[in-house]
Design a protein around this motif. Structure first.
Motif, PDB file in Angstrom:
ATOM      1  N   ILE A  62       0.845  -1.202   0.000  1.00 45.17           N
ATOM      2  CA  ILE A  62       0.000   0.000   0.000  1.00 45.17           C
ATOM      3  C   ILE A  62       0.878   1.250   0.000  1.00 45.17           C
ATOM      4  O   ILE A  62       0.575   2.248  -0.671  1.00 45.17           O
ATOM      5  N   ARG A  63       1.993   1.178   0.712  1.00 42.62           N
ATOM      6  CA  ARG A  63       2.919   2.309   0.788  1.00 42.62           C
ATOM      7  C   ARG A  63       3.485   2.646  -0.592  1.00 42.62           C
ATOM      8  O   ARG A  63       3.768   3.811  -0.893  1.00 42.62           O
ATOM      9  N   GLU A  64       3.627   1.639  -1.437  1.00 37.55           N
ATOM     10  CA  GLU A  64       4.116   1.901  -2.790  1.00 37.55           C
ATOM     11  C   GLU A  64       3.154   2.793  -3.566  1.00 37.55           C
ATOM     12  O   GLU A  64       3.583   3.603  -4.391  1.00 37.55           O
ATOM     13  N   PHE A  65       1.864   2.643  -3.306  1.00 36.89           N
ATOM     14  CA  PHE A  65       0.912   3.530  -3.981  1.00 36.89           C
ATOM     15  C   PHE A  65       1.004   4.944  -3.410  1.00 36.89           C
ATOM     16  O   PHE A  65       0.854   5.931  -4.146  1.00 36.89           O
ATOM     17  N   TYR A  66       1.253   5.038  -2.123  1.00 34.82           N
ATOM     18  CA  TYR A  66       1.479   6.350  -1.513  1.00 34.82           C
ATOM     19  C   TYR A  66       2.663   7.064  -2.181  1.00 34.82           C
ATOM     20  O   TYR A  66       2.585   8.247  -2.533  1.00 34.82           O
ATOM     21  N   LYS A  67       3.760   6.346  -2.390  1.00 32.80           N
ATOM     22  CA  LYS A  67       4.929   6.941  -3.034  1.00 32.80           C
ATOM     23  C   LYS A  67       4.629   7.304  -4.481  1.00 32.80           C
ATOM     24  O   LYS A  67       5.086   8.338  -4.991  1.00 32.80           O
TER      25      LYS A  67
ATOM     26  N   ALA B  92      -8.996  -1.732   6.693  1.00 32.61           N
ATOM     27  CA  ALA B  92      -9.314  -0.665   5.733  1.00 32.61           C
ATOM     28  C   ALA B  92      -8.186   0.353   5.704  1.00 32.61           C
ATOM     29  O   ALA B  92      -7.566   0.652   6.733  1.00 32.61           O
ATOM     30  N   TYR B  93      -7.928   0.858   4.506  1.00 36.73           N
ATOM     31  CA  TYR B  93      -6.956   1.931   4.318  1.00 36.73           C
ATOM     32  C   TYR B  93      -7.701   3.136   3.756  1.00 36.73           C
ATOM     33  O   TYR B  93      -8.534   2.998   2.863  1.00 36.73           O
TER      34      TYR B  93
END
Length: 329
Positions: free
Chosen positions: A64-69, A132-133
């Motif tokens: 999920i963090r990869e989408f944030y970046k 959930a995110y």
């Protein structure tokens, strides 16, 4: 009838409360032959396993963090947060019982009879948001042109970001689930290829003014479901600290009392028990609950470090915007 309230004032930890409640509810379900309570127990086990066996969250959160970046690189002018949570025990219990009450009421009003246990059972296999995110975006005024309206610009980017998420995450081990939103409007801002997967509560505003975009994924690596919610800061404020959260509380109570009035008491035990459990949760005195890492001086002022009431937080990431913060790692 066994209720969660019976265990919340004992001084036990959240996990011990879950274990004791599930154990006693299962034993009682065996004695009474109550199949809905057995489903309820399995639901509680799902939540328990998320809290006890959460090593998978490291891998999941990293993906999920990869989408944030990706967002930070593609939309440097936006300010946004990405936060995750495991649903709180109290909210999960409210939702399970509330779903029974709502479904039975609607079925009874439509058909003049109660649903079969098979129908009710199938409708209870629908909880996909225990993890959930939430992505919350905001367009700083310094990046707006004089002729631009902030809400319009933010909603445009909301749909643009939502259109990218399914493909991005499917390349990283997730599978998007087809939306269960029936007869909803479809925004022309949403890419056609992702429309079947998005529950658009922006174009289809929910009760009490709630607006957000929701997408459900199955994580093939951890073998768990997650929900991703995307909304603007204004939508998030409305849901978390505005009418959807507080002013809507009394309206929800009135609505639930009306549901009870429409259903003959004593004729469908599964409705009666779910309704009573929901009412008892509304009557909780949070200031008297003694659970490790949880404290409350009132039902409004709550410090929840264990995820009993507000949910256990995971993956808190914040990107301010270009000229405010250039650090994304």
């Amino acid at each position: 009838m066994i209720t969660l309230n019976d265990y919340l004032y004992s001084g036990d930890t959240v996990l011990k409360i879950l274990h004791n409640y599930e154990r006693d509810l299962r034993n009682d379900a065996h004695k009474t032959g109550n199949p809905i309570d057995m489903i309820h127990c399995n639901f509680l086990i799902q939540l328990t396993e998320l809290l006890e066996h959460n090593d998978f969250l490291t891998s999941q959160s990293q993906r999920i963090r990869e989408f944030y970046k990706h967002m930070a690189n593609q939309y440097p002018f936006l300010a946004f947060t990405v936060k995750g949570r495991i649903k709180s025990l109290i909210r999960a219990e409210e939702k399970f019982n509330g779903y029974i009450v709502e479904y039975v009421h609607n079925y009874y009003n439509q058909h003049g009879q109660f649903p079969s246990l098979t129908d009710l059972h199938s409708k209870l296999d629908c909880f996909r948001d225990l993890i959930a995110y939430r992505i919350v975006i905001s367009m700083p005024a310094c990046h707006l042109r004089p002729d631009e309206n902030r809400e319009d610009v933010e909603i445009k980017y909301l749909y643009e970001i939502a259109s990218q998420i399914p493909k991005f995450l499917e390349e990283r081990g997730f599978t998007a689930e087809v939306s269960c939103l029936e007869n909803g409007n479809v925004s022309p801002l949403l890419d056609k290829s992702v429309q079947p997967y998005i529950r658009d509560y922006v174009a289809n505003q929910k009760k009490y003014g709630y607006r957000s975009l929701h997408i459900t994924f199955y994580d093939n690596i951890s073998r768990s479901y997650i929900e991703i919610q995307i909304r603007t800061k204004e939508m998030d404020d409305h849901a978390e600290i505005g009418p959807s959260n507080h002013l809507g509380y009394e309206r929800r109570q009135e609505h639930e009392r009306q549901l009870r009035a429409d259903i003959p008491s004593g004729e469908f035990i599964y409705f009666d028990e779910a309704y009573e459990r929901g009412i008892k949760l509304q009557e909780l005195e949070l200031s008297k609950i003694d659970v490790n890492m949880f404290g409350a001086t009132s039902n409004q002022l709550v410090n929840d470090g264990c995820g009993l009431y507000r949910g256990r937080q995971i993956l808190p990431l914040e990107h301010l915007s270009r000229f405010q913060n250039d650090i994304i790692d």
